[in-house]
Scaffold this motif. Sequence first.
Motif, PDB file in Angstrom:
ATOM      1  N   ASP A  50      -5.748  13.445 -14.282  1.00 39.35           N
ATOM      2  CA  ASP A  50      -7.094  13.971 -14.458  1.00 39.35           C
ATOM      3  C   ASP A  50      -7.579  14.588 -13.155  1.00 39.35           C
ATOM      4  N   LEU A  51      -7.444  15.925 -13.059  1.00 41.12           N
ATOM      5  CA  LEU A  51      -7.742  16.605 -11.799  1.00 41.12           C
ATOM      6  C   LEU A  51      -9.216  16.483 -11.397  1.00 41.12           C
ATOM      7  N   SER A  52     -10.092  16.256 -12.405  1.00 43.76           N
ATOM      8  CA  SER A  52     -11.519  16.216 -12.068  1.00 43.76           C
ATOM      9  C   SER A  52     -11.829  15.032 -11.152  1.00 43.76           C
ATOM     10  N   LYS A  53     -10.991  13.989 -11.236  1.00 43.61           N
ATOM     11  CA  LYS A  53     -11.206  12.835 -10.360  1.00 43.61           C
ATOM     12  C   LYS A  53     -10.934  13.182  -8.891  1.00 43.61           C
ATOM     13  N   PHE A  54     -10.208  14.284  -8.685  1.00 42.65           N
ATOM     14  CA  PHE A  54      -9.768  14.616  -7.335  1.00 42.65           C
ATOM     15  C   PHE A  54     -10.817  15.408  -6.567  1.00 42.65           C
ATOM     16  N   VAL A  55     -11.597  16.177  -7.330  1.00 45.98           N
ATOM     17  CA  VAL A  55     -12.352  17.274  -6.722  1.00 45.98           C
ATOM     18  C   VAL A  55     -13.200  16.835  -5.543  1.00 45.98           C
ATOM     19  N   GLU A  56     -13.973  15.788  -5.787  1.00 48.18           N
ATOM     20  CA  GLU A  56     -14.922  15.373  -4.764  1.00 48.18           C
ATOM     21  C   GLU A  56     -14.212  14.966  -3.475  1.00 48.18           C
ATOM     22  N   GLN A  57     -13.185  14.104  -3.630  1.00 43.39           N
ATOM     23  CA  GLN A  57     -12.502  13.597  -2.446  1.00 43.39           C
ATOM     24  C   GLN A  57     -11.733  14.707  -1.732  1.00 43.39           C
ATOM     25  N   ARG A  58     -11.249  15.670  -2.539  1.00 46.63           N
ATOM     26  CA  ARG A  58     -10.518  16.765  -1.912  1.00 46.63           C
ATOM     27  C   ARG A  58     -11.433  17.588  -1.009  1.00 46.63           C
ATOM     28  N   GLU A  59     -12.647  17.825  -1.497  1.00 46.35           N
ATOM     29  CA  GLU A  59     -13.603  18.580  -0.676  1.00 46.35           C
ATOM     30  C   GLU A  59     -13.966  17.807   0.579  1.00 46.35           C
ATOM     31  N   GLU A  60     -14.136  16.501   0.406  1.00 44.28           N
ATOM     32  CA  GLU A  60     -14.455  15.650   1.551  1.00 44.28           C
ATOM     33  C   GLU A  60     -13.350  15.728   2.597  1.00 44.28           C
ATOM     34  N   LEU A  61     -12.093  15.621   2.121  1.00 46.12           N
ATOM     35  CA  LEU A  61     -10.936  15.692   3.025  1.00 46.12           C
ATOM     36  C   LEU A  61     -10.887  17.043   3.724  1.00 46.12           C
ATOM     37  N   GLN A  69       0.835  -1.197   0.000  1.00 46.43           N
ATOM     38  CA  GLN A  69       0.000   0.000   0.000  1.00 46.43           C
ATOM     39  C   GLN A  69       0.871   1.249   0.000  1.00 46.43           C
ATOM     40  N   ILE A  70       0.387   2.272  -0.684  1.00 43.42           N
ATOM     41  CA  ILE A  70       1.006   3.584  -0.584  1.00 43.42           C
ATOM     42  C   ILE A  70      -0.018   4.484   0.086  1.00 43.42           C
ATOM     43  N   VAL A  71       0.264   4.840   1.321  1.00 45.69           N
ATOM     44  CA  VAL A  71      -0.705   5.535   2.151  1.00 45.69           C
ATOM     45  C   VAL A  71      -0.281   6.984   2.297  1.00 45.69           C
ATOM     46  N   ALA A  72      -1.189   7.910   1.979  1.00 43.32           N
ATOM     47  CA  ALA A  72      -0.890   9.323   2.200  1.00 43.32           C
ATOM     48  C   ALA A  72      -1.449   9.714   3.554  1.00 43.32           C
ATOM     49  N   PRO A 101     -10.092   4.654   0.652  1.00 43.84           N
ATOM     50  CA  PRO A 101      -9.304   4.432  -0.569  1.00 43.84           C
ATOM     51  C   PRO A 101      -9.367   5.651  -1.470  1.00 43.84           C
ATOM     52  N   CYS A 102      -8.427   5.761  -2.370  1.00 42.58           N
ATOM     53  CA  CYS A 102      -8.519   6.833  -3.354  1.00 42.58           C
ATOM     54  C   CYS A 102      -8.088   6.297  -4.707  1.00 42.58           C
ATOM     55  N   TYR A 110      -3.200  11.677  -5.602  1.00 39.76           N
ATOM     56  CA  TYR A 110      -2.548  11.241  -6.837  1.00 39.76           C
ATOM     57  C   TYR A 110      -1.619  10.051  -6.600  1.00 39.76           C
ATOM     58  N   VAL A 111      -0.729  10.143  -5.612  1.00 38.94           N
ATOM     59  CA  VAL A 111       0.292   9.096  -5.476  1.00 38.94           C
ATOM     60  C   VAL A 111      -0.189   7.906  -4.662  1.00 38.94           C
ATOM     61  N   ALA A 112      -1.201   8.087  -3.799  1.00 39.82           N
ATOM     62  CA  ALA A 112      -1.549   7.024  -2.859  1.00 39.82           C
ATOM     63  C   ALA A 112      -2.713   6.197  -3.373  1.00 39.82           C
ATOM     64  N   ASP A 113      -2.898   5.025  -2.739  1.00 41.41           N
ATOM     65  CA  ASP A 113      -4.122   4.276  -3.007  1.00 41.41           C
ATOM     66  C   ASP A 113      -5.045   4.342  -1.791  1.00 41.41           C
ATOM     67  N   ARG A 114      -4.596   5.098  -0.772  1.00 43.48           N
ATOM     68  CA  ARG A 114      -5.356   5.186   0.463  1.00 43.48           C
ATOM     69  C   ARG A 114      -4.955   6.479   1.157  1.00 43.48           C
ATOM     70  N   VAL A 115      -5.962   7.251   1.615  1.00 44.17           N
ATOM     71  CA  VAL A 115      -5.640   8.510   2.303  1.00 44.17           C
ATOM     72  C   VAL A 115      -6.089   8.417   3.746  1.00 44.17           C
ATOM     73  N   ILE A 116      -5.176   8.805   4.650  1.00 41.97           N
ATOM     74  CA  ILE A 116      -5.505   8.819   6.067  1.00 41.97           C
ATOM     75  C   ILE A 116      -5.412  10.254   6.558  1.00 41.97           C
ATOM     76  N   GLY A 117      -6.442  10.716   7.279  1.00 43.80           N
ATOM     77  CA  GLY A 117      -6.441  12.061   7.836  1.00 43.80           C
ATOM     78  C   GLY A 117      -6.280  11.991   9.340  1.00 43.80           C
ATOM     79  N   LEU A 118      -5.354  12.809   9.848  1.00 49.62           N
ATOM     80  CA  LEU A 118      -5.114  12.863  11.283  1.00 49.62           C
ATOM     81  C   LEU A 118      -5.547  14.254  11.728  1.00 49.62           C
ATOM     82  N   SER A 119      -6.384  14.339  12.780  1.00 50.16           N
ATOM     83  CA  SER A 119      -6.891  15.666  13.124  1.00 50.16           C
ATOM     84  C   SER A 119      -7.489  15.693  14.519  1.00 50.16           C
TER      85      SER A 119
END
Lengths: 269, 304
Positions: B257-268, B30-33, B246-247, B220-229
């Motif tokens: 393709d930046l459009s793939k990012f938009v939704e998840q970025r807002e969620e994050l 896994q590549i985890v961001a 997952p991402c 972009y680089v990860a297959d999984r995003v973890i948020g710490l907060s």
Amino acid sequence: MIRRPIPRWLVVLLGILGVFSLLAVYGGLSYRQSLVNEKQKVIPGLQAFGDGVTRMTAPQGSEETPKPSMLVTDLRATYWRLFLGTGLGVVLSVVVGIAMGAYRWIAAPLAPIISFLAKIPPTAMLPIYFVLVGSDQTMFTTMVALGIFFTMAQSVYQSIVNDVKDEAIDKAYTLGASDPEIVYEVIWKQVLPPILDNIRLQIGPAMIFLLAAEMLVGAEGMGYRIRMESRVLNMSIVYIYLCILGFTGLIGDWCLLWLRKKLCPWYDR
Amino acid sequence: MHALEIRNLSHWYGTRRILNKVNLTIAPGQIVALVGPSGCGKSTLLRAILGTDPPSEGEVLAEGRLVTEPNRDVGIVYQNYSLYEFLSAEENVAFGLKLDKTSLISRFIALPAYLRKRREHLQMARDFLKKVGLEAAMGHYPAELSGGMRQRVAIAQAFILQPKIVLLDEPFGALDEATREDLQLMLLRFYQENLKAKQRGERPQYTIIIVTHELNEAIYVADRVIGLSRFHTEGSQGAMVVYDRPCPVFHPDDPKDLSKFVEQREELRSAVFDPNYVKHHSKYVSFWDELSNDALAVAAMNSR
Ligand SMILES: Nc1ncnc2c1ncn2[C@@H]1O[C@H](COP(=O)(O)OP(=O)(O)O)[C@@H](O)[C@H]1O
Ligand SMILES: [Mg+2]
């Protein structure tokens, strides 16, 4: 304009010119002095220097028990003391400095003591050495060694603190390093250039301590000779000895610079 | 076997609690961001995983082995100080092989054998450097390399020992945009190698946690995003994992393709970075559920 670059040949030419004008000024002064007093030895001319060299290099002792000349005796004594003392001081201070840089429980008790002792002028401590160690060969070696030990141990320790980042050590552990490997492969390799520069800086002080001690209590050696000869105003010998000391410092400097270039090619990039 | 397992990890600095019961399992390959507001404790978490700053509570296991001090199981790439300036690029990469595979004493008493091994190590280092596109700079010292080249060398240096996991703490933070994208592509290529290894039934070689403050980079680089907060219902108790999903996976040859990012970025942005959006900490922690749902779906498809 400040720092305007000048061509290389001009640098060389001006350098040579500087040396020659120094010699010319000396020659002029010497000549003027000889007009006042034909036998003057304070600013000796070529003739007097020739006499000095002859006297310095003349073999001593009798036919049956020949002894080396004044110059050889003095050089041998002084260089041996200088070499032994500096070597001992350097080895000791590198070992202690690295130990302090590697282990906090070694640095904690030693750092305050060393930084205090480093502040006392070693020449002022001479009487203590006379009393404690006597005034033989051991005394000269000890005093040169200790004279540079405190300042140098302190600066080796400081360069480790400044140049070896915690990250560099932590990363070495993640690459499978053991403690001795961190000391040798990370700390030692990183601070070798500052150590060599430090030795270079300590040659001067080491000569000061040694010459001062020799002037006070020596029976041979360059410091002793300079004092004896200047008493009877044999300045030609004094000046030659001073030149030899100057060149010693210069050559030591060059050797260490060369060594640093050879051992640490990364350092100047 | 998990590449990394973190159980109930908490960390205090003095009386201030920075991390609160962090739980995390990461599978090989896994590549985890890891993202989160600055000062929330991302680097603290990495230091706990690395073992340089063991957690006040809880434990870290690298492939089942308890991590209590830094060792060769967990690698690290820092943003700065990432290379040994007294070693050339290839020596830097071979450094781990030297430290891990030979001992200090053997280097002195069995010199010929060591020199033979050393040649192999340097060859391995050069091969790895070739893979990350640095064949031209192999003999250069770090001071002669650009920031991007240095980070490539540092990444090669960490991976050549094949540790269980490698931590990258804002590795591209000091790089310009174009260099940054080159290095992101390099990570994507690593991910493709992982997939191929999995297909062959081997253990994938590159398991990564990458801390970044760039949300685009994370996705972009990860297959999984973890948020710490800290922004959750137990916020005064320190940061927790508030996001774990997952991402999308990109192929290095695909356009970005930046459009793939938009939704998840807002969620994050709202789930991790918005102090006013307070929710239960596990609201977005669904990586393993989503994964097993996918697995169930695949199983259902196959059984039809
Ligand atoms: N050694 C330390 N001693 C005390 N507080 C620390 C120490 N290191 C970090 N902190 C504090 O812990 C918090 C988290 O730091 P850090 O993990 O570096 O955050 P991040 O990497 O997410 O930006 C910060 O508020 C920081 O001030
Ligand atoms: Mg940080």
